[in-house]
Design an enzyme around this catalytic site. Structure first.
Site, mmCIF file in Angstrom:
data_model
loop_
_atom_site.group_PDB
_atom_site.id
_atom_site.type_symbol
_atom_site.label_atom_id
_atom_site.label_comp_id
_atom_site.label_asym_id
_atom_site.label_seq_id
_atom_site.Cartn_x
_atom_site.Cartn_y
_atom_site.Cartn_z
ATOM 1 C CD1 TRP A 153 -4.312 -7.491 -0.307
ATOM 2 C CD2 TRP A 153 -2.328 -8.496 -0.115
ATOM 3 N NE1 TRP A 153 -3.482 -6.663 0.420
ATOM 4 C CE2 TRP A 153 -2.266 -7.257 0.545
ATOM 5 C CE3 TRP A 153 -1.188 -9.302 -0.143
ATOM 6 C CZ2 TRP A 153 -1.117 -6.811 1.198
ATOM 7 C CZ3 TRP A 153 -0.043 -8.861 0.500
ATOM 8 C CH2 TRP A 153 -0.024 -7.630 1.158
ATOM 9 C CD1 TRP B 138 3.019 -7.475 3.217
ATOM 10 C CD2 TRP B 138 3.259 -8.963 4.869
ATOM 11 N NE1 TRP B 138 2.442 -6.950 4.350
ATOM 12 C CE2 TRP B 138 2.574 -7.840 5.376
ATOM 13 C CE3 TRP B 138 3.533 -10.023 5.728
ATOM 14 C CZ2 TRP B 138 2.144 -7.749 6.697
ATOM 15 C CZ3 TRP B 138 3.111 -9.940 7.046
ATOM 16 C CH2 TRP B 138 2.426 -8.806 7.518
ATOM 17 C CG ASP C 29 -1.558 -1.165 1.627
ATOM 18 O OD1 ASP C 29 -1.501 -2.140 0.866
ATOM 19 O OD2 ASP C 29 -2.179 -1.183 2.708
ATOM 20 C CD GLU D 78 -6.965 -5.017 3.866
ATOM 21 O OE1 GLU D 78 -6.368 -5.733 4.674
ATOM 22 O OE2 GLU D 78 -6.670 -4.984 2.651
ATOM 23 C CG PHE E 202 0.024 -3.108 9.340
ATOM 24 C CD1 PHE E 202 1.215 -3.768 9.080
ATOM 25 C CD2 PHE E 202 -1.121 -3.880 9.530
ATOM 26 C CE1 PHE E 202 1.269 -5.161 8.995
ATOM 27 C CE2 PHE E 202 -1.081 -5.272 9.449
ATOM 28 C CZ PHE E 202 0.109 -5.913 9.181
HETATM 29 C C1 FRU Z 1 -3.858 -3.583 2.729
HETATM 30 C C2 FRU Z 1 -3.212 -3.989 4.051
HETATM 31 C C3 FRU Z 1 -3.536 -2.973 5.124
HETATM 32 C C4 FRU Z 1 -2.395 -3.154 6.088
HETATM 33 C C5 FRU Z 1 -1.245 -3.422 5.155
HETATM 34 C C6 FRU Z 1 -0.202 -4.327 5.725
HETATM 35 O O1 FRU Z 1 -3.218 -4.131 1.625
HETATM 36 O O2 FRU Z 1 -3.652 -5.271 4.406
HETATM 37 O O3 FRU Z 1 -4.800 -3.140 5.720
HETATM 38 O O4 FRU Z 1 -2.203 -2.012 6.879
HETATM 39 O O5 FRU Z 1 -1.799 -3.996 3.995
HETATM 40 O O6 FRU Z 1 0.912 -4.435 4.887
#
Ligand code: FRU
Length: 500
Positions: free
Chosen positions: A325, A92, A68, A241, A124
């Site tokens: 994702w 990740w 993000d 999110e 995050f």
């Molecule tokens: C969205 C997310 C957010 C989180 C971040 C973690 O893609 O899941 O909700 O803060 O990625 O990397």
């Protein structure tokens, strides 16, 4: 079902590694594997360098994983783009805020990592504001970042920068919003609400499919104001999110737009960004009755986008993570993984009597564009094409390269939809079985009998919009050489895009 699978994977991983009670063992919904931050592991099967797919005009980091966009703020002539970043690998994990800067939204300079994962957990997603009035007391014009510390729980924290956004100091009173009960509680987006003279923080509650609004006068103590939910069943499929709340002019007045990223409820499967149009009174957001879900982009790869804070002239400029994702961990890019979309300017347009959120590519693109002509110079990696088609007659075209690979698009006039086919004709698709998609489809979202398409091609992406951006399809592709031409249509004009 997916979350259950992920939990099982987590348990298996914990059993195998013996680190099940490590407080930083994390899982992220939508990931195909569980990552234990702190170890800097690679989830890439191969770490071969592969620059073939490196975009020419989209932001990518020199190396390592991003997701993000975070903390976007304009300050002192500079657009800051922070982003979810793994400083140690191409998968990740170790979530930190990477940082890049630009003065024109087109040329980006990668800066040192701004915030590293710390004892509170991963850093995050979140947002940033310029504290012009020294409201929080860290100094006039400090940049304040709000993010979710994700350790045992997801809690909202504040960090401040007094050196123009290069480094951040953690606020000693963290967390500013504590949480020990909610499983998902994240991605703070902070905006100023002039009428009620307070700061508003929007927070997403993941699988509860709720957005909470909190208010503050001093940016440090926050009070819960309200909770937004919807009865749109289709919107309640995924986890929510990365919210954003913006106000936009509409028909001589204005409307508020609540943007919510939804995974895996997206329109093309997996991740997608939806929005609600309505009003915000300083306490609650009320959605107008429209045909929800409304998607900001009907493609597979525009997620977690939010807008820059403090942009001159009040423009609402967004950038999204150009991935999904469903397969993000597998896309064949190395030593970096993922790009951002082209920056988009948001506006509300009236289509068939209703407001729609338009996401046209920002006008700053002109600054890196060559002249329009009937063809492109050989070897052009990134380009824009425009063409006007009848919207009431079926047509199809291909965006193709010299190696026989193409992405096919079909205008279905009866259904008033544009459909793109991202299958094995488009390039590499075998890295994940959710990647190949026979029909990614968007409503034309325009009136009248003509549609002007703008097609933005880079080495590993195709973004298609109509002229005002009410129709948008963003998809990544992995052809073995860049697409170089559009076939099947007459009257196509092209211009090369590149760093000038
Ligand atoms: C969205 C997310 C957010 C989180 C971040 C973690 O893609 O899941 O909700 O803060 O990625 O990397």
């Amino acid at each position: 079902m997916k979350s259950i699978n992920i939990c099982i994977l987590t348990l298996i991983a914990a059993a195998l590694t013996g680190c099940g009670d490590d407080k930083f063992d994390l899982e992220i919904p939508g990931q195909t594997e569980t990552v234990t931050p702190g170890e800097g592991e690679e989830s890439t099967p191969s770490d071969e360098r592969n620059e073939l797919y490196r975009p020419a005009v989209h932001f990518t980091p020199a190396k390592n994983w991003i997701n993000d966009p975070n903390g976007m703020v304009y300050a002192d002539g500079v657009y800051h783009l922070y982003y979810q970043y793994n400083p140690q690998g191409n998968g990740w994990g170790n979530m930190s805020w990477g940082h890049a800067t630009s003065t024109d939204l087109m040329h980006w300079t990668e800066q040192p990592v701004a915030m590293l994962r710390n004892e509170w957990g991963d850093i995050f997603s979140g947002s940033a504001i310029l504290d012009t009035e020294n409201t929080a007391g860290f100094g006039k014009n400090s940049i304040l970042a709000f993010y979710t510390a994700s350790g045992d729980h997801q809690q909202q924290c504040l960090a401040y920068s007094t050196d123009g956004g290069m480094t951040f100091t953690q606020y000693e009173g963290n967390p500013v919003i504590a949480n020990t009960s909610l499983p998902d509680f994240r991605d703070p987006k902070v905006i100023w609400h002039e009428e009620s003279k307070q700061w508003i923080m929007c927070l997403a509650l993941g699988w509860s499919q709720q957005i909470e609004f909190w208010g503050s006068k001093n940016l440090k103590s926050w009070t819960k104001l309200s909770t937004f939910t919807t009865d749109s069943a289709r919107s309640n499929i995924g986890q929510w999110e990365c919210p954003d709340l913006i106000r936009l002019p509409y028909k001589g007045g204005e409307k508020w737009v609540l943007i919510v990223s939804n995974n895996p409820g997206g329109p093309a499967g997996g991740s997608g960004t939806e929005y609600f149009v309505g009003d915000f009174d300083g306490t609650s957001f009320t959605a107008m009755p429209l045909d929800y879900p409304l998607w900001l982009d009907y493609g597979s790869d525009n997620y977690a986008g939010v807008t820059w804070s403090n942009v001159p002239s009040g423009r609402s400029i967004m950038i999204g993570w150009m991935n999904n994702w469903n397969y993000a961990g597998d896309v064949p890019c190395s030593p970096w993984r993922s790009a951002m979309t082209l920056p988009r300017e948001l506006s509300l347009k009236e289509v068939d009597g209703n407001p729609l959120l338009a996401t046209a590519v920002v006008k700053e693109l002109d600054g890196i564009a060559g002249e329009w002509s009937e063809s492109l110079p050989a070897g052009t990696a990134a380009w824009e094409a425009r063409v006007t088609l009848p919207s009431n007659e079926a047509s199809s075209f291909r965006i193709e390269n010299g190696a026989g690979q193409f992405m096919e698009a079909e205008l279905n006039a009866a259904a008033r939809r544009l459909i793109v086919k991202r299958n094995s004709n488009s390039g590499e698709v075998s890295f994940n079985n959710l990647f190949s998609q026979p029909g990614i489809s968007a409503p034309l979202n325009c009136e009248g009998d003509k549609i002007e398409l703008h097609i933005y091609v880079d080495r590993s992406s195709v973004e298609i919009t109509n002229a005002d951006g009410t129709m948008c399809l963003t998809n990544v592709v992995y052809p073995k050489e860049p697409y170089s031409v559009i076939t099947g249509l007459s009257g196509v004009e092209y211009r090369p895009l590149g760093n000038k």
